[in-house]
Design a protein around this motif. Structure first.
Motif, PDB file in Angstrom:
ATOM      1  N   LEU A 196       0.185  -1.831  -4.910  1.00  0.00           N
ATOM      2  CA  LEU A 196      -0.882  -2.820  -4.731  1.00  0.00           C
ATOM      3  C   LEU A 196      -1.823  -2.803  -5.940  1.00  0.00           C
ATOM      4  O   LEU A 196      -2.247  -3.860  -6.429  1.00  0.00           O
ATOM      5  N   LEU A 202      11.960  14.966   4.770  1.00  0.00           N
ATOM      6  CA  LEU A 202      13.197  14.708   5.499  1.00  0.00           C
ATOM      7  C   LEU A 202      13.691  16.028   6.079  1.00  0.00           C
ATOM      8  O   LEU A 202      13.875  17.004   5.339  1.00  0.00           O
ATOM      9  N   THR A 229       9.527   7.994  -9.717  1.00  0.00           N
ATOM     10  CA  THR A 229      10.803   8.672  -9.920  1.00  0.00           C
ATOM     11  C   THR A 229      11.565   8.590  -8.596  1.00  0.00           C
ATOM     12  O   THR A 229      12.053   7.528  -8.236  1.00  0.00           O
ATOM     13  N   PHE A 242      12.032  12.145   9.555  1.00  0.00           N
ATOM     14  CA  PHE A 242      11.026  12.635   8.620  1.00  0.00           C
ATOM     15  C   PHE A 242       9.918  13.317   9.429  1.00  0.00           C
ATOM     16  O   PHE A 242       9.607  12.893  10.545  1.00  0.00           O
ATOM     17  N   ALA A 280      -5.256   9.811  -0.558  1.00  0.00           N
ATOM     18  CA  ALA A 280      -6.522   9.060  -0.455  1.00  0.00           C
ATOM     19  C   ALA A 280      -6.355   8.008   0.624  1.00  0.00           C
ATOM     20  O   ALA A 280      -5.236   7.560   0.890  1.00  0.00           O
ATOM     21  N   LEU A 315       0.936   8.812   5.136  1.00  0.00           N
ATOM     22  CA  LEU A 315       0.224   9.971   4.577  1.00  0.00           C
ATOM     23  C   LEU A 315      -1.198   9.603   4.162  1.00  0.00           C
ATOM     24  O   LEU A 315      -2.132  10.390   4.358  1.00  0.00           O
ATOM     25  N   SER A 316      -1.371   8.427   3.563  1.00  0.00           N
ATOM     26  CA  SER A 316      -2.725   8.022   3.160  1.00  0.00           C
ATOM     27  C   SER A 316      -3.664   8.068   4.353  1.00  0.00           C
ATOM     28  O   SER A 316      -4.775   8.610   4.279  1.00  0.00           O
ATOM     29  N   ILE A 317      -3.219   7.486   5.448  1.00  0.00           N
ATOM     30  CA  ILE A 317      -4.080   7.413   6.632  1.00  0.00           C
ATOM     31  C   ILE A 317      -4.295   8.786   7.248  1.00  0.00           C
ATOM     32  O   ILE A 317      -5.429   9.206   7.499  1.00  0.00           O
ATOM     33  N   ALA A 343      -1.764   8.204  -4.306  1.00  0.00           N
ATOM     34  CA  ALA A 343      -2.008   7.296  -3.180  1.00  0.00           C
ATOM     35  C   ALA A 343      -1.970   8.009  -1.835  1.00  0.00           C
ATOM     36  O   ALA A 343      -2.790   7.749  -0.960  1.00  0.00           O
ATOM     37  N   ARG A 344      -1.040   8.920  -1.663  1.00  0.00           N
ATOM     38  CA  ARG A 344      -0.875   9.554  -0.351  1.00  0.00           C
ATOM     39  C   ARG A 344      -1.977  10.541  -0.021  1.00  0.00           C
ATOM     40  O   ARG A 344      -2.032  11.029   1.115  1.00  0.00           O
ATOM     41  N   SER A 380      13.502  13.630  -0.581  1.00  0.00           N
ATOM     42  CA  SER A 380      14.256  13.070   0.540  1.00  0.00           C
ATOM     43  C   SER A 380      15.473  12.285   0.062  1.00  0.00           C
ATOM     44  O   SER A 380      16.487  12.239   0.753  1.00  0.00           O
ATOM     45  N   THR A 418      11.504   5.498   4.826  1.00  0.00           N
ATOM     46  CA  THR A 418      10.962   5.870   3.518  1.00  0.00           C
ATOM     47  C   THR A 418       9.870   4.892   3.091  1.00  0.00           C
ATOM     48  O   THR A 418       8.884   5.286   2.460  1.00  0.00           O
ATOM     49  N   MET A 420       0.863  -1.184   0.000  1.00  0.00           N
ATOM     50  CA  MET A 420       0.000   0.000   0.000  1.00  0.00           C
ATOM     51  C   MET A 420       0.897   1.230   0.000  1.00  0.00           C
ATOM     52  O   MET A 420       0.860   2.066   0.921  1.00  0.00           O
ATOM     53  N   THR A 421       1.685   1.312  -1.022  1.00  0.00           N
ATOM     54  CA  THR A 421       2.729   2.328  -1.034  1.00  0.00           C
ATOM     55  C   THR A 421       3.112   2.656  -2.471  1.00  0.00           C
ATOM     56  O   THR A 421       2.729   1.960  -3.400  1.00  0.00           O
ATOM     57  N   ASP A 422       3.841   3.733  -2.620  1.00  0.00           N
ATOM     58  CA  ASP A 422       4.297   4.130  -3.945  1.00  0.00           C
ATOM     59  C   ASP A 422       5.566   3.371  -4.315  1.00  0.00           C
ATOM     60  O   ASP A 422       6.441   3.148  -3.472  1.00  0.00           O
ATOM     61  N   SER A 479       1.578   4.975  -9.359  1.00  0.00           N
ATOM     62  CA  SER A 479       2.665   4.823  -8.391  1.00  0.00           C
ATOM     63  C   SER A 479       2.343   3.734  -7.369  1.00  0.00           C
ATOM     64  O   SER A 479       3.235   3.271  -6.670  1.00  0.00           O
ATOM     65  N   ASN A 480       1.075   3.326  -7.293  1.00  0.00           N
ATOM     66  CA  ASN A 480       0.624   2.444  -6.205  1.00  0.00           C
ATOM     67  C   ASN A 480       0.913   0.978  -6.525  1.00  0.00           C
ATOM     68  O   ASN A 480       0.346   0.409  -7.456  1.00  0.00           O
ATOM     69  N   GLU A 526       6.361   6.055   4.150  1.00  0.00           N
ATOM     70  CA  GLU A 526       5.848   7.383   3.770  1.00  0.00           C
ATOM     71  C   GLU A 526       4.401   7.341   3.264  1.00  0.00           C
ATOM     72  O   GLU A 526       3.528   8.054   3.758  1.00  0.00           O
ATOM     73  N   THR A 527       4.156   6.514   2.248  1.00  0.00           N
ATOM     74  CA  THR A 527       2.854   6.585   1.588  1.00  0.00           C
ATOM     75  C   THR A 527       1.720   6.178   2.516  1.00  0.00           C
ATOM     76  O   THR A 527       0.690   6.862   2.601  1.00  0.00           O
ATOM     77  N   GLU A 574      -6.036   4.497   2.271  1.00  0.00           N
ATOM     78  CA  GLU A 574      -5.131   3.515   1.656  1.00  0.00           C
ATOM     79  C   GLU A 574      -5.850   2.515   0.755  1.00  0.00           C
ATOM     80  O   GLU A 574      -5.288   2.058  -0.252  1.00  0.00           O
ATOM     81  N   TYR A 609       8.173   4.274  -5.721  1.00  0.00           N
ATOM     82  CA  TYR A 609       9.478   4.919  -5.542  1.00  0.00           C
ATOM     83  C   TYR A 609      10.044   4.747  -4.144  1.00  0.00           C
ATOM     84  O   TYR A 609      11.244   4.878  -3.953  1.00  0.00           O
ATOM     85  N   GLU A 610       9.192   4.434  -3.171  1.00  0.00           N
ATOM     86  CA  GLU A 610       9.730   4.152  -1.834  1.00  0.00           C
ATOM     87  C   GLU A 610      10.660   2.929  -1.915  1.00  0.00           C
ATOM     88  O   GLU A 610      11.724   2.895  -1.289  1.00  0.00           O
ATOM     89  N   VAL A 622       2.344  16.495   4.126  1.00  0.00           N
ATOM     90  CA  VAL A 622       3.510  15.969   3.405  1.00  0.00           C
ATOM     91  C   VAL A 622       4.459  15.323   4.416  1.00  0.00           C
ATOM     92  O   VAL A 622       4.327  15.506   5.625  1.00  0.00           O
TER      93      VAL A 622
END
Lengths: 443, 443
Positions: free
Chosen positions: B188, A325, B200, A36, B164, A131-133, B161-162, B204, A124, A12-14, B185-186, A127-128, B166, A16-17, A322
């Motif tokens: 899942l 870092l 990308t 962070f 909305a 922030l989502s929550i 994602a961040r 950070s 890292t 449940m994350t992007d 980006s998500n 992160e997503t 999760e 790029y993490e 947001v």
């Protein structure tokens, strides 16, 4: 969502993490200690305050953040990360520290709502989901709190499940309680979080029957006289008459879901009283928001059922939080404050302390003190400043008192107390500036 | 959400669905054959059309709608339903029919988007989950489609994602594809639905390193020269120079996340070209919506990363779809059209047929034909009218071609084709009326 996707929260994350983790493991920076910070640059337009919600769910999500073998295979097969990173993820567990504002705490622009400290890699990855929550739950709690204030003690109930994505609906019901709501129509939220489940009946139940009377009889037979009957399928006046005929003066209540709710409530109240059902309550629903609720203050309404505008944050369906870092270990091994310089989006470097100061028992300002670890260790707040940060996790161990069912009523109590300490304009629904200023100091 | 709550979707619903079932089982009306209809009374203000999304997920949710023993115990222990109803629920499976608009189909006010036919009990249990999915997914797909039109062929990518909840983030990524987006980006969503995962790096990652150059070197070492480097952590101009120095002229691309995106893209393009990186692409992000994307049409941008405004429906975070009983078996055993008469919320009784008519190859009107089963059976549409209804489920059996990964690109193709048949004002971002009228006829 289907049944096999919730094995963990690790995807449940992007993407790029994970790719940043991969690159940092390769060049040896993944273990650099980092701080962070979650904050927002601004409240939704005109809002006086925000309400933090979701931190209890974040602790759940971090507990469940362990990639399964299937998930690792997905990351590997799709070349998202290298074999080295798969090894690193095999028994991933967050081992760092999380401190921040309590659930139910009010927040303002630049409030350091959450600080996550640990190795770059582990921080890292979170992160997503963090922030989502926080972004959604706080949006709902912030809207809920305004509605609850406008309701002036009359209970507000969440009926918004159908106007939110099915998982978001559960989060919204929980966040609504942080904002002061007293029940939810959503059964999964009721089950998971011990929230009072509430409900009446739909128009379809009346239409299913050959007459409104038969529908009312059926509902009372099944649920008892204390149930709430829906009265606006045909004529409200006829329905109220039938309701009292069927249930007698002990009728629990009626719901009105259309029309001019204030005038209707007044007429229905008079009719109920004339028929002897003086204790029958009146629930109103129909696209209510804080302004509609405020406008019903003089109407004889007993409770409000709120849907769309609750679960969509009453015009602000997400916060603008947001995850940046602010401090990290450099090549020297020393912790160093850092900040990006992007146009209009620069952040204040360094870890933060946060306090609220008071004058004559009313909140006066939010104080954000930024600096490196050493400088902050010797900082002494003024007398009477309230420390706004609590420890959610220390070395990967969660303080479970902020998690689970029991945390929820406490979060609402904390919100109510924090709000009661604010200048009265916090309760104004007029657009305006944040009710207290945020004063930042770099030491 | 934690790991043990997804055993089924049976509690992702409002309590009153279960209490109505309970009352209907008690008085013998639970098996009355019913037709429920999903439709909306209006589009969000000024929108020209909506895009249906989520029907594939509805088929998943219905497949998983079997209360577990734990869930039945919850319903029983909390006295939500009686023992008789628990028995009825023991091996619950929806056995009815569902027909409606294809995923990706355009819809307008009063379009009969979904019709659910079966016993009252089984149909009423599905109300909340069907609306949750359709209301959110269609809100996202409708916004996505406008953004994709504004992008005029340049790819749009979901990075929301961040912003909305999760679970909603996963649904949003999927709905965005129905609306024409090309990646997410998500992770899942990528895994569940086979959507291209994209990403990308965050600011950070640059700040983690002792210099921007070291960060770029690390990213290229791990991900190759074809990666996209984030260039606005410090000075965009310096970053672009460093990027090409590190990656050489084969640099994949750069991302700009702040400032005046149009002017910056122009300067960066010229700089990249001067440095020989003529094939490096430019991705822009930063609170984009369809208006911002339209304003960048003349800027040398290669792709758009969209977050907040995608997952919040660009100002319309939910559709106003409702689930109303329109026809049901009466005491006589005959099917009878029904409708509530609530002020401002009355619905058209009877089941529906739906067609789109054309003139000179352009859509002219949406035709909704209402009546009882017998009348509709003998209805003959005019020549050239397109039948808008497909069978999603027949006697509880899903047409799996509308479900799963493969359905998703087909839904987008259907959307693109349906949109291409519309008068050109469908693509206008100016506020206006629905691009074609909905004409209703009762037979």
């Amino acid at each position: 969502m289907n049944r096999n996707i919730e094995a963990s929260t690790a995807l449940m994350t992007d993407m790029y993490e994970y790719t940043m983790l991969d690159a940092a493991l390769k060049d040896g920076t993944a273990d650099r200690r980092c701080v962070f910070e979650v904050y927002t640059r601004h409240l939704p337009e005109g809002r006086r305050y925000g309400v933090v919600a979701g931190t209890g769910r974040i602790l759940d999500a971090i507990r469940d953040f362990h990639p399964t073998q299937d998930e690792l295979r997905f990351l590997s097969d799709n070349h998202i990360v290298s074999g080295r990173t798969i090894d690193w993820l095999e028994d991933f567990r967050f081992t760092g520290d999380i401190r921040g504002y309590r659930e139910g705490e009010l927040f303002f622009p630049d409030s350091p709502i959450l600080q996550v400290e640990g190795g770059f890699g582990e921080c890292t990855l979170l992160e997503t989901i963090i922030l989502s929550i926080l972004n959604y739950d706080s949006a709902v709690a912030s809207a809920a709190s305004r509605m609850v204030s406008a309701a002036k003690g009359r209970p507000c109930m969440d009926m918004g499940a159908r106007r939110a994505s099915e998982g978001a609906a559960v989060a919204a019901a929980r966040a609504a309680v942080v904002g002061g709501f007293q029940g939810t129509s959503n059964l999964l939220a009721a089950r998971l979080y011990g929230i009072k489940a509430i409900g009446t009946a739909a128009h379809s139940f009346t239409l299913l029957h050959d007459s409104e009377r038969e529908a009312f009889v059926a509902q009372i037979d099944a649920l008892g006289r204390n149930t709430t009957l829906l009265t606006d399928t045909y004529s409200v006046e006829d329905a109220v008459k039938t309701a009292v005929e069927v249930a007698g003066p002990d009728l629990g209540g009626v719901r009105i879901d259309s029309g001019d709710l204030g005038s209707l409530a007044q007429r229905v109240r008079n009719q109920l009283d004339a028929l002897g059902a003086t204790k029958a309550t009146i629930t109103v629903t129909n696209d209510l928001d804080e302004y509609a609720i405020a406008s019903l203050q003089t109407a004889p309404v007993d409770s409000y059922g709120v849907g769309t505008m609750l679960v969509t944050g009453s015009g602000a369906p997400t916060c603008a939080m947001v995850y940046k870092l602010t401090e990290r270990e450099g090549a020297s091994g020393r912790m160093e404050p850092v900040a990006k310089k992007s146009v209009g989006k620069a952040n204040l470097p360094g870890r933060k302390l946060a306090y609220r100061s008071y004058e004559y028992n009313l909140a006066e300002a939010e104080h954000v003190v930024a600096g490196d670890e050493e400088a902050l260790a010797s900082f002494r707040p003024d007398e009477g400043w309230r420390d706004l940060l609590v420890d959610y996790m220390v070395h990967g161990q969660a303080d479970t008192s902020y998690q689970g069912r029991d945390a929820l009523p406490r979060a609402n109590e904390h919100r109510a107390r924090s709000l009661s300490e604010m200048p009265i304009s916090a309760l104004s629904l007029m657009k305006g500036e944040p009710v207290i200023p945020t004063l930042t100091e770099v030491i």
